[in-house]
Design an enzyme around this catalytic site. Structure first.
Site, short mmCIF file in Angstrom:
data_model
loop_
_atom_site.label_atom_id
_atom_site.label_comp_id
_atom_site.label_asym_id
_atom_site.label_seq_id
_atom_site.Cartn_x
_atom_site.Cartn_y
_atom_site.Cartn_z
N ASP A 82 22.16 -49.84 82.01
CA ASP A 82 22.22 -51.10 82.76
C ASP A 82 20.90 -51.43 83.44
OD1 ASP A 82 22.86 -53.31 84.22
OD2 ASP A 82 24.47 -52.41 85.36
N ASP B 208 19.63 -58.44 81.80
CA ASP B 208 20.65 -57.52 82.31
C ASP B 208 21.53 -56.98 81.18
OD1 ASP B 208 22.55 -56.19 83.80
OD2 ASP B 208 23.56 -58.01 84.49
#
Length: 324
Positions: free
Chosen positions: A216, A31
């Protein structure tokens, strides 16, 4: 260090790691939008179904485990996790990374984490957004000189084949995975992979959407600040029905959304930003744009499947090019 990523319905991209000595195997989401790592703990309560349905880290089975003795709570867009911190050795594509501080999760927000294909999350952001007195995974990897260049690159695919989601390479760039030349933009010093986005156009019309954006990998869609959300939907011709924006399913009629980043245009066509689903036997089309209270755009997997991305910590920049 190359990790193959699997995909669940193009909304989650995750890969395999080992934790502890001997290694216990987990699927984790890499992430770029956070900086901490966590795994479900074998000490979570039996009533925590999200924990019970996933592989759980057993500290007592690891010879390299060390206690840290601090509690934590982490909030995500759709829920949170909490537990306590531990330290152990991470195994990644045959490379051992000792001394990584991570969270053992005792409590999951059930609706979000019950259904995930991944067990835990490895944050790839910087120490500004990490736990105090902990070195985030990527910085630790660079500090210990496991990779020649302190960068990583991400290739994500939109695919119906779950095992062909793409890959993440630590320390190298795969030139076969993009077209043309990588376009680099300087990072802002925020702890995120954040940069300036000079303007946004819908077709030929400017939308006052300038500001900043982050890349992201942990977000499926594209998050847009509230101040531009309604204007963006008006510009792409969306109509409000039952409190949500509905678009024409005739894609030829819809304009491109163009993000201007460092003097180059990154364009999303209607086939990139339309989501189709069937409700009451009728085909309905909505957009991939979701409102956020952040004052920056969050360019998630929808964007990253279109554009190959490089995260270069050494030169404090990100690179983008059209993905193959």
């Amino acid at each position: 260090i190359k990790i193959t990523l699997k995909s669940r319905d193009n909304v989650e991209y995750y890969g395999c790691i080992g934790m502890g000595t001997p290694p216990q195997i987990f699927n984790v989401l890499f992430d770029t939008g956070s900086a901490n790592m966590w795994l479900p703990s074998s000490n979570c309560h039996i009533s925590n179904t999200a924990c019970q349905q996933h592989s759980r880290y057993k500290a007592h089975m690891s010879l390299s485990h060390a206690k840290v003795g601090r509690n934590f709570t982490l909030g995500y867009g759709n829920g949170n996790v909490s537990g306590y911190l531990s330290q152990d050795t991470l195994l990644l594509d045959g490379v051992e990374l000792p001394g990584l501080i991570f969270g053992e999760v005792l409590s999951h927000y059930q609706p979000m984490f019950s259904a995930t294909s991944f067990d835990g999350i490895i944050g790839l952001g910087f120490s500004q957004i990490a736990w105090k007195d902990s070195i985030p995974f990527f910085q630790l990897l660079c500090q210990q000189n496991y990779i020649k260049h302190c960068l990583f690159s991400v290739y994500l695919r939109r695919t119906t084949c779950g095992s062909c989601g793409g890959n993440i390479i630590f320390g190298a760039i795969d030139a076969k995975k993009y077209k043309g030349v990588l376009h680099y933009v300087p990072l802002l010093d925020t702890g995120y992979w954040q940069f300036e986005m000079s303007s946004v156009f819908v077709g030929s019309k400017p939308l006052d959407g300038s500001g900043n954006a982050i890349l992201d990998t942990g977000t499926s869609l594209i998050l847009v600040p509230y101040r531009v959300f309604d204007k963006l939907h008006e510009a792409i011709g969306a109509k409000v029905e039952n409190n949500s924006y509905i678009l024409s399913c005739e894609r030829a009629e819809l304009p491109n959304v163009e993000l201007h980043i460092g003097g180059k245009i990154f364009s999303l066509s209607s086939s990139n930003y339309i989501l189709e689903f069937i409700a009451f036997e009728t085909k309905i089309c909505t957009s991939v744009f979701i409102p956020t209270s952040f004052d920056f755009w969050v360019l998630g997997d929808i964007f990253l499947t279109r554009f190959y991305s490089v995260y270069d910590s050494e030169n404090k920049r990100i690179g983008l090019a059209e993905a193959v």
